[in-house]
Design a protein around this motif. Structure first.
Motif, mmCIF file in Angstrom:
data_model
loop_
_atom_site.group_PDB
_atom_site.id
_atom_site.type_symbol
_atom_site.label_atom_id
_atom_site.label_comp_id
_atom_site.label_asym_id
_atom_site.label_seq_id
_atom_site.Cartn_x
_atom_site.Cartn_y
_atom_site.Cartn_z
ATOM 1 N N GLY A 100 -27.287 -98.540 20.297
ATOM 2 C CA GLY A 100 -27.511 -99.237 21.558
ATOM 3 C C GLY A 100 -26.292 -100.007 22.024
ATOM 4 N N ALA A 101 -25.599 -100.665 21.075
ATOM 5 C CA ALA A 101 -24.401 -101.427 21.439
ATOM 6 C C ALA A 101 -23.309 -100.506 21.978
ATOM 7 N N LEU A 102 -23.122 -99.343 21.349
ATOM 8 C CA LEU A 102 -22.125 -98.388 21.841
ATOM 9 C C LEU A 102 -22.501 -97.862 23.223
ATOM 10 N N PHE A 103 -23.772 -97.627 23.449
ATOM 11 C CA PHE A 103 -24.230 -97.131 24.753
ATOM 12 C C PHE A 103 -23.978 -98.174 25.842
ATOM 13 N N ILE A 104 -24.285 -99.434 25.552
ATOM 14 C CA ILE A 104 -24.054 -100.497 26.530
ATOM 15 C C ILE A 104 -22.563 -100.665 26.814
ATOM 16 N N ALA A 105 -21.731 -100.591 25.762
ATOM 17 C CA ALA A 105 -20.286 -100.711 25.951
ATOM 18 C C ALA A 105 -19.754 -99.562 26.809
ATOM 19 N N ALA A 106 -20.294 -98.359 26.603
ATOM 20 C CA ALA A 106 -19.859 -97.223 27.417
ATOM 21 C C ALA A 106 -20.220 -97.428 28.889
ATOM 22 N N ILE A 107 -21.416 -97.934 29.139
ATOM 23 C CA ILE A 107 -21.815 -98.222 30.526
ATOM 24 C C ILE A 107 -20.883 -99.257 31.153
ATOM 25 N N CYS A 108 -20.575 -100.311 30.397
ATOM 26 C CA CYS A 108 -19.682 -101.358 30.903
ATOM 27 C C CYS A 108 -18.306 -100.787 31.219
ATOM 28 N N GLY A 109 -17.778 -99.933 30.323
ATOM 29 C CA GLY A 109 -16.458 -99.363 30.552
ATOM 30 C C GLY A 109 -16.414 -98.457 31.765
ATOM 31 N N VAL A 110 -17.422 -97.621 31.933
ATOM 32 C CA VAL A 110 -17.443 -96.682 33.069
ATOM 33 C C VAL A 110 -17.557 -97.437 34.394
ATOM 34 N N LEU A 111 -18.466 -98.401 34.458
ATOM 35 C CA LEU A 111 -18.633 -99.153 35.702
ATOM 36 C C LEU A 111 -17.389 -99.984 36.016
ATOM 37 N N VAL B 193 -14.353 -101.969 24.697
ATOM 38 C CA VAL B 193 -14.210 -102.361 23.288
ATOM 39 C C VAL B 193 -14.560 -103.836 23.113
ATOM 40 N N CYS B 194 -14.084 -104.678 24.037
ATOM 41 C CA CYS B 194 -14.403 -106.109 23.949
ATOM 42 C C CYS B 194 -15.904 -106.348 24.091
ATOM 43 N N ASP B 195 -16.573 -105.499 24.858
ATOM 44 C CA ASP B 195 -18.004 -105.680 25.077
ATOM 45 C C ASP B 195 -18.801 -105.506 23.791
ATOM 46 N N LEU B 196 -18.200 -104.873 22.776
ATOM 47 C CA LEU B 196 -18.862 -104.732 21.484
ATOM 48 C C LEU B 196 -18.881 -106.046 20.709
ATOM 49 N N GLN C 89 -24.554 -110.986 33.817
ATOM 50 C CA GLN C 89 -25.925 -111.479 33.912
ATOM 51 C C GLN C 89 -26.925 -110.338 33.746
ATOM 52 N N LEU C 90 -26.639 -109.204 34.392
ATOM 53 C CA LEU C 90 -27.530 -108.050 34.262
ATOM 54 C C LEU C 90 -27.535 -107.512 32.831
ATOM 55 N N GLU C 91 -26.365 -107.468 32.198
ATOM 56 C CA GLU C 91 -26.295 -106.941 30.828
ATOM 57 C C GLU C 91 -27.026 -107.848 29.849
ATOM 58 N N ASN C 92 -26.798 -109.158 29.955
ATOM 59 C CA ASN C 92 -27.382 -110.094 28.995
ATOM 60 C C ASN C 92 -28.895 -110.205 29.138
ATOM 61 N N HIS C 93 -29.387 -110.149 30.377
ATOM 62 C CA HIS C 93 -30.802 -110.432 30.598
ATOM 63 C C HIS C 93 -31.637 -109.203 30.944
ATOM 64 N N LEU C 94 -31.000 -108.059 31.163
ATOM 65 C CA LEU C 94 -31.767 -106.868 31.516
ATOM 66 C C LEU C 94 -31.362 -105.654 30.687
ATOM 67 N N LEU C 95 -30.083 -105.281 30.762
ATOM 68 C CA LEU C 95 -29.638 -104.047 30.113
ATOM 69 C C LEU C 95 -29.762 -104.121 28.602
ATOM 70 N N GLN C 96 -29.223 -105.189 27.999
ATOM 71 C CA GLN C 96 -29.273 -105.287 26.541
ATOM 72 C C GLN C 96 -30.702 -105.361 26.005
ATOM 73 N N PRO C 97 -31.570 -106.217 26.564
ATOM 74 C CA PRO C 97 -32.947 -106.223 26.049
ATOM 75 C C PRO C 97 -33.651 -104.882 26.183
ATOM 76 N N VAL C 98 -33.449 -104.187 27.314
ATOM 77 C CA VAL C 98 -34.152 -102.911 27.519
ATOM 78 C C VAL C 98 -33.625 -101.836 26.578
ATOM 79 N N VAL C 99 -32.287 -101.708 26.480
ATOM 80 C CA VAL C 99 -31.699 -100.669 25.626
ATOM 81 C C VAL C 99 -32.007 -100.938 24.161
ATOM 82 N N GLN C 100 -31.793 -102.189 23.722
ATOM 83 C CA GLN C 100 -32.029 -102.490 22.313
ATOM 84 C C GLN C 100 -33.511 -102.414 21.966
ATOM 85 N N SER C 101 -34.366 -102.670 22.926
ATOM 86 C CA SER C 101 -35.793 -102.544 22.639
ATOM 87 C C SER C 101 -36.169 -101.098 22.356
#
Length: 366
Positions: A217-228, A250-253, A290-302
């Motif tokens: 999940g962490a790698l997936f979120i970092a990839a989304i952050c890098g692409v955007l 990489v820093c997003d990890l 804000q979106l990553e901390n409160h929406l993307l990370q909880p949804v992906v990691q869940s």
């Protein structure tokens, strides 16, 4: 010898052995806390090493089974591939910067000249806030501050050495954990009663899948952050958009501070293009974090850790509050492991079928 109280009852004195045992327990607890305080850094290294060991174990198992290699050879192969990938990422960062170093060194005097003349994005800031006048008036103080950079530089070298030692120690520890993991697991499970061994293996496997899911999940979120980030930098015309976006990913990890570090670098690079670009990038990072901390990370990691999104968010907040960066790193997998343990206990108390059904009062295996 009993002591008679005023109401006529006899009070038996506390035995000397009990007093001595209590004092020994208190002293032992204090000594243990002192030892833990002194070896806290080693324990942190071991925890991080165990984290990576669990994540890499499936790859080692796959190489061992499919390539028919010895455990030691499979472990060495996986670690070499991982280290080569890391070296490739570093090269991907360094190579474009090295190619453009001469251009940058030739451009810096022009940037300074434009800033002093009030031209360009930096020049407007210099003119608006009278930064050149401030620099002229405080040249002596600035030189004095620069002469005192020797100690911070020496401190930075010391910190870099400590980080290198920590990295090498973590790699070696995780390598040995992966190599000796099956033996340790087998020996530990063998100490349990036969009827509990399958259950212990099942719980351990679920805990390992939780950690693997967190890393995925962490790698997936970092990839989304890098692409955007790459898209935003490309639209705003910021140079080195690919390198900066990869750095941000990489820093997003890194929990807690990684996203902020990546944002600062990206905004600083955008400022050399234009103030408008820097503002757009800064606003983008504020909204995205804000979106990553409160929406993307909880949804992906869940979905990857199989945790409720609310539990994911609460675990991260609690981990940050209790242990800072390390707590943020371990919060979600620890919460997932706790969920596995609680679910197993609940299933057993609920009367789930035992691994080996029995019949009769004598519990004869069926």
């Amino acid at each position: 010898m009993a002591v008679e109280l005023k109401d006529g009852r006899a009070r038996t004195p506390v035995p000397v052995r009990t007093i001595a045992a209590t004092i020994a327990m208190v002293l032992g607890t204090v000594l243990l806390l002192m030892i833990l305080r002194d070896v806290a850094r080693i324990l942190v290294w071991a925890a991080i090493a165990a984290f990576f060991a669990v994540a890499l174990t499936p790859l080692v198992n796959m190489a061992e089974n499919r390539l028919h290699l010895k455990r030691s050879v499979a472990t060495l192969l996986v670690y070499l591939v991982v280290l080569l990938l890391l070296a490739g990422l570093i090269t991907l960062f360094v190579t474009p910067l090295a190619r453009q170093y001469d251009d940058l060194s030739r451009s810096i005097p022009k940037y300074v000249e434009d800033a002093q003349a009030g031209r360009g994005p930096l020049g407007h800031l210099v003119t608006r806030y009278n930064i050149d006048d401030y620099l002229d008036k405080h040249q002596a103080d600035i030189r004095k501050s620069l002469t005192g950079l020797g100690v911070p530089a020496l401190h930075a070298v010391t910190v870099a050495g400590q980080l290198l030692l920590a990295a090498v120690s973590i790699i070696v520890l995780s390598f040995l954990m992966v190599l000796e993991g099956p033996k340790i697991m087998t020996a530990a499970v063998a100490q349990l009663p036969d009827q509990h061994q399958d259950r212990a293996r099942r719980v351990a496997a679920d805990c390992a899948r939780t950690i693997t899911g967190y890393i995925t999940g962490a790698l997936f979120i970092a990839a989304i952050c890098g692409v955007l980030t790459y898209v935003v930098l490309l639209v705003t015309g910021v140079p080195f958009a690919g390198v900066i976006a990869l750095f941000v990913a990489v820093c997003d990890l890194i929990p807690l501070v990684g996203a902020t570090i990546g944002a600062v670098v990206a905004v600083a690079a955008s400022a050399f293009t234009s103030i408008q670009a820097a503002i757009i990038v800064a606003v983008w990072f504020v909204i995205y974090q804000q979106l990553e901390n409160h929406l993307l990370q909880p949804v992906v990691q869940s979905r990857t850790v199989k945790l409720n999104p609310l539990a994911v968010l609460l675990s991260v907040l609690l981990g940050v509050e209790l242990a800072g960066i390390l707590g943020a790193l371990l919060a979600i997998p620890v919460a997932g492991i706790i969920q596995v343990l609680v679910r197993d206990i609940y299933d057993v108390r609920r009367g789930e079928l035992k691994p080996q059904p029995t019949v009769g009062e004598e519990k004869v295996p069926a």
